[in-house]
Design a protein around this motif. Structure first.
Motif, PDB file in Angstrom:
ATOM      1  N   ALA A 105      -6.620  -1.288  -3.022  1.00 43.52           N
ATOM      2  CA  ALA A 105      -7.729  -3.135  -3.605  1.00 43.52           C
ATOM      3  C   ALA A 105      -6.583  -3.313  -4.720  1.00 43.52           C
ATOM      4  O   ALA A 105      -6.816  -4.713  -5.074  1.00 43.52           O
ATOM      5  N   GLN A 106      -6.295  -2.690  -5.902  1.00 43.42           N
ATOM      6  CA  GLN A 106      -5.923  -3.378  -7.065  1.00 43.42           C
ATOM      7  C   GLN A 106      -4.304  -4.293  -6.560  1.00 43.42           C
ATOM      8  O   GLN A 106      -3.617  -4.704  -6.843  1.00 43.42           O
ATOM      9  N   ILE A 107      -3.433  -3.255  -5.471  1.00 44.79           N
ATOM     10  CA  ILE A 107      -2.290  -4.015  -4.527  1.00 44.79           C
ATOM     11  C   ILE A 107      -3.204  -5.163  -4.321  1.00 44.79           C
ATOM     12  O   ILE A 107      -2.229  -6.394  -4.596  1.00 44.79           O
ATOM     13  N   ALA A 108      -3.880  -5.521  -3.569  1.00 43.97           N
ATOM     14  CA  ALA A 108      -3.958  -6.857  -2.901  1.00 43.97           C
ATOM     15  C   ALA A 108      -4.888  -7.695  -3.779  1.00 43.97           C
ATOM     16  O   ALA A 108      -4.323  -8.770  -3.512  1.00 43.97           O
ATOM     17  N   ALA A 109      -5.441  -7.021  -4.828  1.00 41.46           N
ATOM     18  CA  ALA A 109      -5.479  -8.272  -6.012  1.00 41.46           C
ATOM     19  C   ALA A 109      -4.333  -8.662  -6.717  1.00 41.46           C
ATOM     20  O   ALA A 109      -4.292 -10.075  -7.520  1.00 41.46           O
ATOM     21  N   ILE A 110      -3.839  -6.992  -7.628  1.00 39.97           N
ATOM     22  CA  ILE A 110      -2.095  -8.366  -7.577  1.00 39.97           C
ATOM     23  C   ILE A 110      -1.853  -9.408  -7.326  1.00 39.97           C
ATOM     24  O   ILE A 110      -0.920 -10.470  -7.792  1.00 39.97           O
ATOM     25  N   ARG A 111      -1.427  -9.005  -5.355  1.00 41.71           N
ATOM     26  CA  ARG A 111      -1.189  -9.588  -5.049  1.00 41.71           C
ATOM     27  C   ARG A 111      -1.240 -11.206  -4.952  1.00 41.71           C
ATOM     28  O   ARG A 111      -0.076 -11.937  -4.774  1.00 41.71           O
ATOM     29  N   ARG A 112      -2.853 -11.496  -4.508  1.00 38.74           N
ATOM     30  CA  ARG A 112      -3.247 -12.360  -4.466  1.00 38.74           C
ATOM     31  C   ARG A 112      -3.246 -13.515  -6.449  1.00 38.74           C
ATOM     32  O   ARG A 112      -3.374 -14.452  -6.111  1.00 38.74           O
ATOM     33  N   GLN A 113      -3.623 -12.339  -7.263  1.00 32.61           N
ATOM     34  CA  GLN A 113      -3.139 -13.307  -8.796  1.00 32.61           C
ATOM     35  C   GLN A 113      -1.701 -13.303  -9.274  1.00 32.61           C
ATOM     36  O   GLN A 113      -2.031 -14.204  -9.730  1.00 32.61           O
ATOM     37  N   HIS A 114      -1.374 -12.457  -8.556  1.00 34.56           N
ATOM     38  CA  HIS A 114      -0.255 -12.884  -9.349  1.00 34.56           C
ATOM     39  C   HIS A 114       1.062 -13.328  -8.178  1.00 34.56           C
ATOM     40  O   HIS A 114       2.659 -13.677  -8.068  1.00 34.56           O
ATOM     41  N   GLY A 115       0.924 -13.057  -7.263  1.00 30.34           N
ATOM     42  CA  GLY A 115       2.010 -13.793  -5.985  1.00 30.34           C
ATOM     43  C   GLY A 115       3.146 -12.647  -6.026  1.00 30.34           C
ATOM     44  O   GLY A 115       4.116 -12.330  -5.877  1.00 30.34           O
ATOM     45  N   LEU A 116       3.032 -10.978  -6.171  1.00 34.97           N
ATOM     46  CA  LEU A 116       3.802 -10.270  -6.820  1.00 34.97           C
ATOM     47  C   LEU A 116       3.900  -9.142  -4.716  1.00 34.97           C
ATOM     48  O   LEU A 116       3.522  -9.143  -4.678  1.00 34.97           O
ATOM     49  N   ARG A 117       5.658  -8.953  -4.801  1.00 32.08           N
ATOM     50  CA  ARG A 117       5.856  -8.078  -3.466  1.00 32.08           C
ATOM     51  C   ARG A 117       5.184  -6.368  -4.063  1.00 32.08           C
ATOM     52  O   ARG A 117       6.203  -5.921  -3.171  1.00 32.08           O
ATOM     53  N   TYR A 118       3.968  -6.246  -3.734  1.00 34.41           N
ATOM     54  CA  TYR A 118       3.225  -5.318  -3.564  1.00 34.41           C
ATOM     55  C   TYR A 118       2.907  -4.743  -2.703  1.00 34.41           C
ATOM     56  O   TYR A 118       2.172  -5.602  -2.350  1.00 34.41           O
ATOM     57  N   ILE A 119       2.898  -3.676  -1.790  1.00 32.34           N
ATOM     58  CA  ILE A 119       2.733  -3.268  -0.797  1.00 32.34           C
ATOM     59  C   ILE A 119       2.313  -1.980  -1.094  1.00 32.34           C
ATOM     60  O   ILE A 119       1.976  -1.406  -2.332  1.00 32.34           O
ATOM     61  N   SER A 120       1.067  -2.010   0.059  1.00 32.78           N
ATOM     62  CA  SER A 120       1.149   0.084   0.291  1.00 32.78           C
ATOM     63  C   SER A 120       0.810   0.506   1.171  1.00 32.78           C
ATOM     64  O   SER A 120       0.593  -0.329   2.054  1.00 32.78           O
ATOM     65  N   ALA A 121       1.942   1.914   1.272  1.00 28.10           N
ATOM     66  CA  ALA A 121       1.463   2.397   2.927  1.00 28.10           C
ATOM     67  C   ALA A 121       0.719   4.026   2.681  1.00 28.10           C
ATOM     68  O   ALA A 121       0.478   4.448   1.974  1.00 28.10           O
ATOM     69  N   MET A 122       0.133   3.473   3.855  1.00 28.00           N
ATOM     70  CA  MET A 122      -0.605   5.484   4.433  1.00 28.00           C
ATOM     71  C   MET A 122       0.162   6.686   4.851  1.00 28.00           C
ATOM     72  O   MET A 122      -0.061   6.154   6.411  1.00 28.00           O
ATOM     73  N   PRO A 123       0.656   6.754   4.493  1.00 32.19           N
ATOM     74  CA  PRO A 123       1.160   8.211   5.294  1.00 32.19           C
ATOM     75  C   PRO A 123       0.253   9.263   6.146  1.00 32.19           C
ATOM     76  O   PRO A 123      -0.491   9.523   5.124  1.00 32.19           O
ATOM     77  N   ALA A 124       0.860   9.895   6.993  1.00 34.94           N
ATOM     78  CA  ALA A 124       0.154  10.817   7.793  1.00 34.94           C
ATOM     79  C   ALA A 124      -0.111  12.174   7.017  1.00 34.94           C
ATOM     80  O   ALA A 124       0.861  11.538   6.467  1.00 34.94           O
ATOM     81  N   SER A 125       0.267  13.765   7.261  1.00 37.39           N
ATOM     82  CA  SER A 125       0.003  14.570   6.620  1.00 37.39           C
ATOM     83  C   SER A 125       1.295  14.736   6.302  1.00 37.39           C
ATOM     84  O   SER A 125       2.386  15.413   7.727  1.00 37.39           O
ATOM     85  N   LEU A 126       1.918  15.118   5.437  1.00 35.71           N
ATOM     86  CA  LEU A 126       3.543  15.439   5.476  1.00 35.71           C
ATOM     87  C   LEU A 126       4.196  16.451   5.056  1.00 35.71           C
ATOM     88  O   LEU A 126       3.411  17.894   5.021  1.00 35.71           O
ATOM     89  N   TYR A 127       5.252  17.085   5.304  1.00 34.50           N
ATOM     90  CA  TYR A 127       5.739  18.552   5.236  1.00 34.50           C
ATOM     91  C   TYR A 127       7.089  18.361   5.300  1.00 34.50           C
ATOM     92  O   TYR A 127       7.660  17.519   5.297  1.00 34.50           O
ATOM     93  N   GLY A 128       7.288  19.665   4.689  1.00 34.96           N
ATOM     94  CA  GLY A 128       9.274  19.365   4.577  1.00 34.96           C
ATOM     95  C   GLY A 128       9.645  19.659   3.379  1.00 34.96           C
ATOM     96  O   GLY A 128       9.065  20.509   2.567  1.00 34.96           O
ATOM     97  N   PRO A 129      11.243  20.368   3.332  1.00 35.84           N
ATOM     98  CA  PRO A 129      11.177  20.619   1.826  1.00 35.84           C
ATOM     99  C   PRO A 129      10.916  20.272   1.060  1.00 35.84           C
ATOM    100  O   PRO A 129      10.597  19.263   0.812  1.00 35.84           O
ATOM    101  N   GLY A 130      10.489  20.818  -0.455  1.00 32.04           N
ATOM    102  CA  GLY A 130       9.712  20.946  -1.432  1.00 32.04           C
ATOM    103  C   GLY A 130       8.400  20.971  -1.488  1.00 32.04           C
ATOM    104  O   GLY A 130       7.389  20.632  -2.572  1.00 32.04           O
TER     105      GLY A 130
END
Ligand SMILES: NC(=O)c1ccc[n+]([C@@H]2O[C@H](COP(=O)([O-])OP(=O)(O)OC[C@H]3O[C@@H](n4cnc5c(N)ncnc54)[C@H](OP(=O)(O)O)[C@@H]3O)[C@@H](O)[C@H]2O)c1
Length: 318
Positions: free
Chosen positions: A151-176
């Motif tokens: 919601a904050q990302i969407a609000a910033i985009r509306r108010q400031h016109g900035l290229r801020y985005i959000s991504a929703m990954p599935a469960s992750l695994y790997g080294p680390g």
């Protein structure tokens, strides 16, 4: 205005650069020739501290930020410490986003999680399922914090016109990954338990739940590649799913891990323990239409993760 690829000399701050995701992002961007990467450990910079975070942004002035710093854990950790999963994550992301706007950061990628979606969302889960039903109760605080970030990302985009985005990954695994006995996710937890059972020659291993819940797993190096792709190609309010689009049961996963680890004993299920959401697989059509697809097959990814785990065991025997 069309998006331009991020230049190789951009000052790119990877928040949480020592974590599972952050270290993969660091490997990926360093491997692509980015030579102005910035990272701080939580000891050097506690992102819950607004004053310290403001000072860091004023001093460092990043061009691009990827938010991979968060308090992350499995079902047990979320259930035992719900306050921290809500309040620490809210503080971290609000500080990062407020400071990024104030410091004129041009691009920002906020990482949420597939647990933002309703427990009984239609499967595969599309991005527009967000806020259409009740959440899975075991990680509600964590999910609500992540939804606030979107919601904050969407609000910033509306108010400031900035290229801020959000991504929703599935469960992750790997080294680390985190292989801790009590607060790890299912895949590393299975690797550790089967590894130890094989080493001790145990005749059975008991896993949580019924084994029937279905899950999707994305290799963290694929996620790192997708994050770069999205920063270069995605510029919309709505969060975008990142996954493989295919799932398997936890029992199937357990057998896959047992095979990789060489464990030959019995696998039992403790059905008194919760399964969590019955099925969780992301609809990744929006991302595929943009032109990105995950490339690591699960068996190969698990094998490589197990090799990494064993190398760590060799370096730091328990
Ligand atoms: N793991 C998954 O399956 C998964 C799935 C979907 C989405 N995600 C998202 O991906 C992101 C990263 O997750 P991860 O799995 O990489 O977690 P992780 O391995 O636990 O790493 C989290 C990182 O956050 C940093 N951090 C935590 N609290 C901090 C604080 N107060 N101040 C500064 N840094 C802090 C830690 O820094 P130090 O190491 O320096 O302490 C750590 O490097 C999260 O937003 C998570 O929601 C993860």
């Amino acid at each position: 205005m069309a998006l331009q690829p991020i230049p190789r000399d951009a000052r790119l701050y990877i928040a949480g650069h020592r974590g599972l995701v952050g270290s993969a992002l660091w490997r990926h961007f360093a491997g692509c020739g980015f030579h102005n990467l910035v990272g701080r450990t939580s000891t050097e910079l506690d992102l819950r501290d607004q004053v310290a975070t403001t000072a860091f942004f004023t001093e460092t002035r990043p061009d691009v930020v990827i938010a991979a710093a968060a308090k992350v854990g499995g079902i047990a950790a979320n259930a035992n410490r719900p306050t921290e999963y809500l309040s620490d994550n809210l503080r971290i992301q609000v500080n990062l986003l407020d400071c990024a706007v104030a410091a004129g950061v041009e691009r920002f990628l906020f990482l949420g999680s597939s647990c933002i979606y309703p427990k009984y969302a239609d499967q595969p889960i599309r991005e527009d399922a967000l806020l259409t039903g009740a959440l899975e109760e075991t990680n509600e605080g964590y999910a609500i914090a992540k939804i606030a970030g979107i919601a904050q990302i969407a609000a910033i985009r509306r108010q400031h016109g900035l290229r801020y985005i959000s991504a929703m990954p599935a469960s992750l695994y790997g080294p680390g990954d985190n292989f801790h006995l009590h607060n790890s996710h299912v895949l590393p937890a299975l690797i550790r338990r089967f590894h130890e059972a094989a080493r001790e020659d145990s005749d059975h291993v008991t896993c949580w739940g019924t084994g029937k819940a279905r899950r999707e797993f994305l290799h963290v190096d694929d996620l790192a590649q997708a994050c770069h792709f999205l920063l270069d190609n995605y510029d919309e309010d709505q969060p975008i799913n990142v996954g493989t689009g295919s799932d398997l049961t936890i029992a199937e996963l357990a057998h896959l891990v047992a095979g990789v680890v060489g464990y030959r004993g019995e696998i039992r299920w403790d059905t008194d323990k919760p399964d969590g959401t019955p099925r969780k697989v992301l609809d990744v059509q929006r991302l595929s239409r943009l032109g990105w697809k995950a490339s690591t097959p699960l068996d190969q990814g698990v094998q490589a993760t197990y090799e990494w785990y064993r190398a760590q065991q060799g370096a730091h025997p328990t």
